[in-house]
Structure formats: C-alpha cells, structure tokens
Design a protein around this motif. Structure first.
Motif, PDB file in Angstrom:
ATOM      1  N   SER A 146       0.844  -1.192   0.000  1.00 34.93           N
ATOM      2  CA  SER A 146       0.000   0.000   0.000  1.00 34.93           C
ATOM      3  C   SER A 146       0.874   1.234   0.000  1.00 34.93           C
ATOM      4  N   ASP A 147       0.306   2.320  -0.473  1.00 31.33           N
ATOM      5  CA  ASP A 147       0.935   3.638  -0.452  1.00 31.33           C
ATOM      6  C   ASP A 147      -0.074   4.653   0.071  1.00 31.33           C
ATOM      7  N   ASP A 148       0.414   5.671   0.737  1.00 31.34           N
ATOM      8  CA  ASP A 148      -0.386   6.792   1.207  1.00 31.34           C
ATOM      9  C   ASP A 148       0.322   8.052   0.718  1.00 31.34           C
ATOM     10  N   LEU A 149      -0.348   8.840  -0.091  1.00 33.93           N
ATOM     11  CA  LEU A 149       0.281  10.018  -0.669  1.00 33.93           C
ATOM     12  C   LEU A 149       0.418  11.151   0.342  1.00 33.93           C
ATOM     13  N   CYS A 150       1.537  11.835   0.299  1.00 29.81           N
ATOM     14  CA  CYS A 150       1.810  12.971   1.192  1.00 29.81           C
ATOM     15  C   CYS A 150       1.080  14.221   0.693  1.00 29.81           C
ATOM     16  N   GLU A 151       0.463  14.951   1.614  1.00 31.32           N
ATOM     17  CA  GLU A 151      -0.126  16.269   1.320  1.00 31.32           C
ATOM     18  C   GLU A 151      -0.949  16.260   0.036  1.00 31.32           C
ATOM     19  N   PHE A 152      -1.729  15.226  -0.166  1.00 26.52           N
ATOM     20  CA  PHE A 152      -2.428  15.010  -1.429  1.00 26.52           C
ATOM     21  C   PHE A 152      -3.335  16.170  -1.829  1.00 26.52           C
ATOM     22  N   TYR A 153      -4.193  16.619  -0.926  1.00 27.07           N
ATOM     23  CA  TYR A 153      -5.148  17.672  -1.272  1.00 27.07           C
ATOM     24  C   TYR A 153      -4.451  18.960  -1.701  1.00 27.07           C
TER      25      TYR A 153
ATOM     26  N   SER B 200     -16.617  21.667  -1.108  1.00 27.41           N
ATOM     27  CA  SER B 200     -17.617  20.745  -1.654  1.00 27.41           C
ATOM     28  C   SER B 200     -17.009  19.946  -2.804  1.00 27.41           C
ATOM     29  N   LEU B 201     -17.222  18.676  -2.769  1.00 27.75           N
ATOM     30  CA  LEU B 201     -16.742  17.700  -3.751  1.00 27.75           C
ATOM     31  C   LEU B 201     -15.237  17.444  -3.715  1.00 27.75           C
ATOM     32  N   ALA B 202     -14.512  17.988  -2.734  1.00 28.57           N
ATOM     33  CA  ALA B 202     -13.063  17.782  -2.686  1.00 28.57           C
ATOM     34  C   ALA B 202     -12.705  16.299  -2.643  1.00 28.57           C
ATOM     35  N   VAL B 203     -13.401  15.542  -1.822  1.00 33.76           N
ATOM     36  CA  VAL B 203     -13.111  14.114  -1.691  1.00 33.76           C
ATOM     37  C   VAL B 203     -13.344  13.406  -3.020  1.00 33.76           C
ATOM     38  N   GLU B 204     -14.471  13.693  -3.649  1.00 30.34           N
ATOM     39  CA  GLU B 204     -14.796  13.032  -4.915  1.00 30.34           C
ATOM     40  C   GLU B 204     -13.800  13.413  -6.015  1.00 30.34           C
ATOM     41  N   ILE B 205     -13.445  14.687  -6.095  1.00 25.08           N
ATOM     42  CA  ILE B 205     -12.479  15.144  -7.101  1.00 25.08           C
ATOM     43  C   ILE B 205     -11.126  14.485  -6.863  1.00 25.08           C
ATOM     44  N   ALA B 206     -10.697  14.456  -5.609  1.00 21.04           N
ATOM     45  CA  ALA B 206      -9.393  13.877  -5.273  1.00 21.04           C
ATOM     46  C   ALA B 206      -9.349  12.385  -5.607  1.00 21.04           C
ATOM     47  N   GLN B 207     -10.364  11.651  -5.181  1.00 23.11           N
ATOM     48  CA  GLN B 207     -10.347  10.208  -5.426  1.00 23.11           C
ATOM     49  C   GLN B 207     -10.429   9.899  -6.918  1.00 23.11           C
ATOM     50  N   GLN B 208     -11.289  10.578  -7.648  1.00 18.62           N
ATOM     51  CA  GLN B 208     -11.403  10.295  -9.078  1.00 18.62           C
ATOM     52  C   GLN B 208     -10.132  10.680  -9.821  1.00 18.62           C
ATOM     53  N   SER B 209      -9.496  11.775  -9.415  1.00 18.66           N
ATOM     54  CA  SER B 209      -8.226  12.171 -10.031  1.00 18.66           C
ATOM     55  C   SER B 209      -7.150  11.127  -9.786  1.00 18.66           C
ATOM     56  N   HIS B 210      -7.091  10.622  -8.561  1.00 18.46           N
ATOM     57  CA  HIS B 210      -6.116   9.581  -8.223  1.00 18.46           C
ATOM     58  C   HIS B 210      -6.379   8.326  -9.051  1.00 18.46           C
TER      59      HIS B 210
ATOM     60  N   ASP C 180      -6.372   9.121  -0.979  1.00 21.48           N
ATOM     61  CA  ASP C 180      -4.928   9.145  -1.207  1.00 21.48           C
ATOM     62  C   ASP C 180      -4.244   7.833  -0.825  1.00 21.48           C
ATOM     63  N   ASP C 181      -5.032   6.819  -0.473  1.00 18.49           N
ATOM     64  CA  ASP C 181      -4.486   5.503  -0.129  1.00 18.49           C
ATOM     65  C   ASP C 181      -4.705   4.542  -1.292  1.00 18.49           C
ATOM     66  N   HIS C 182      -3.640   3.894  -1.730  1.00 18.87           N
ATOM     67  CA  HIS C 182      -3.673   2.920  -2.824  1.00 18.87           C
ATOM     68  C   HIS C 182      -3.243   1.579  -2.237  1.00 18.87           C
ATOM     69  N   ILE C 183      -4.102   0.588  -2.344  1.00 17.28           N
ATOM     70  CA  ILE C 183      -3.868  -0.704  -1.706  1.00 17.28           C
ATOM     71  C   ILE C 183      -3.922  -1.816  -2.738  1.00 17.28           C
ATOM     72  N   GLY C 184      -3.030  -2.756  -2.604  1.00 22.99           N
ATOM     73  CA  GLY C 184      -3.045  -3.956  -3.423  1.00 22.99           C
ATOM     74  C   GLY C 184      -3.001  -5.180  -2.524  1.00 22.99           C
ATOM     75  N   LEU C 185      -3.861  -6.126  -2.788  1.00 16.62           N
ATOM     76  CA  LEU C 185      -3.872  -7.404  -2.071  1.00 16.62           C
ATOM     77  C   LEU C 185      -3.643  -8.500  -3.105  1.00 16.62           C
ATOM     78  N   GLN C 186      -2.898  -9.496  -2.715  1.00 18.73           N
ATOM     79  CA  GLN C 186      -2.602 -10.560  -3.666  1.00 18.73           C
ATOM     80  C   GLN C 186      -2.634 -11.915  -2.976  1.00 18.73           C
ATOM     81  N   LYS C 187      -3.321 -12.873  -3.604  1.00 18.79           N
ATOM     82  CA  LYS C 187      -3.298 -14.254  -3.121  1.00 18.79           C
ATOM     83  C   LYS C 187      -1.946 -14.845  -3.492  1.00 18.79           C
TER      84      LYS C 187
END
Length: 167
Positions: free
Chosen positions: A1-8, A59-69, A104-111
């Motif tokens: 996983s990664d967590d982006l710094c100062e994303f907004y 307003s919409l900051a979360v949605e804009i941020a997630q869709q951009s990511h 701003d969190d990107h997660i990968g899980l793998q079997k």
C-alpha cells in the motif's frame, strides 16, 4: 500500500473556486505580511484568506481527489483494471490480485502460496502495479509517504481493517 503525502494540497483550483475556500474569519491585511500573496495595498483592510487548492470542507473535494487519483493510476500507470478493482457494492474480482483506492491511499492485495513473502518472485502483479504507480506519481509531482509504504507483508492494517477484525 501507499499513502500520498499532502495530497489535497497538490491540487490547484481556479480563482472562482478558491474564493469559496475562504477561512471563516477576517484578518487585517497587515497580519498577513509574511505570506507570499501579501498585497500592501490591503494592509488596513479586513481580508479573508482563500485557499487555491482542494481544502478540507471544499464541496466535492473528496470526490475530485479520489477520481483524479483513480484516473492517474488507470491512464498513466495502467493500474486500477476493472477486473482487479474492489468496489463498494460490486462483486469481488476473481483475483489473484485486488486493488483498492480510498482518496490518497492505494492498496493492493494478492493471493499467494502460504510461504514466506521473501521467496516470492518479483514478476508478480503487485510489484508491477506499485512500480508503475510510483512512476506515475513522480510524473505529476506526487510523493508516497515513505513511512507508510508497505510491500510484501502478510499482515497489515489497510483501510482501517486488519485480518483479525474480518475473520
């Protein structure tokens, strides 16, 4: 996983949108002389500080941020494939690799086989996805927080959940 710094704060918004991102109290212009945007003609005026970025509460900051990511990962890095993405209220993909995104969190899980993660080959999808994601982040000036980066761990807390709480 990664967590982006100062994303907004990496986002730049139009002057019209920035005017809606006002901090709710007025300041005397002279109180802001330490800021780069200081205008001496406003020293005796009451002014509001407005943020030219995606501010929390915008307003919409979360949605804009997630869709951009998501778009960055999908279009630039080739990640977030429909057959691998776990989405709310959608069937879980067949695997063996699963990808998730929360702002701003990107997660990968793998079997993987039940063996030591150190013995896994580096050609697996998780390695490819995070290598390409980090290249895409660099391309647009984003930085993954080095202290929050997790690779090849068999037990971790992601998205606020750990294996013990789901079993």
């Amino acid at each position: 996983s990664d967590d982006l710094c100062e994303f907004y704060y990496t986002f730049r918004v139009t002057p019209e949108r920035a005017a809606r991102n006002a901090i709710g109290i007025p300041f005397w212009g002279r109180e802001l002389c330490h800021l780069q945007c200081y205008d001496d003609t406003l020293a005796s005026e009451q002014v509001y500080i407005c943020l030219a970025t995606l501010a929390m509460g915008d307003s919409l900051a979360v949605e804009i941020a997630q869709q951009s990511h998501c778009n960055l990962l999908r279009q630039v890095a080739g990640c977030m494939r429909q057959d691998e993405v776990m989405q709310y209220r959608k069937p879980i993909p067949r695997g063996p690799f699963y990808e998730m995104l929360t702002i701003d969190d990107h997660i990968g899980l793998q079997k993987v086989p039940s063996c030591s993660t150190s013995s896994l080959v580096d050609s697996q999808r998780d390695v490819e996805v995070f290598h390409k994601a980090n290249a895409a982040y660099s391309h647009v000036g984003l930085v993954a927080h080095p202290g929050k980066k997790q690779r090849r761990v068999s037990n971790a807390v992601v998205l606020g959940a750990d294996r013990k709480s789901v079993v």
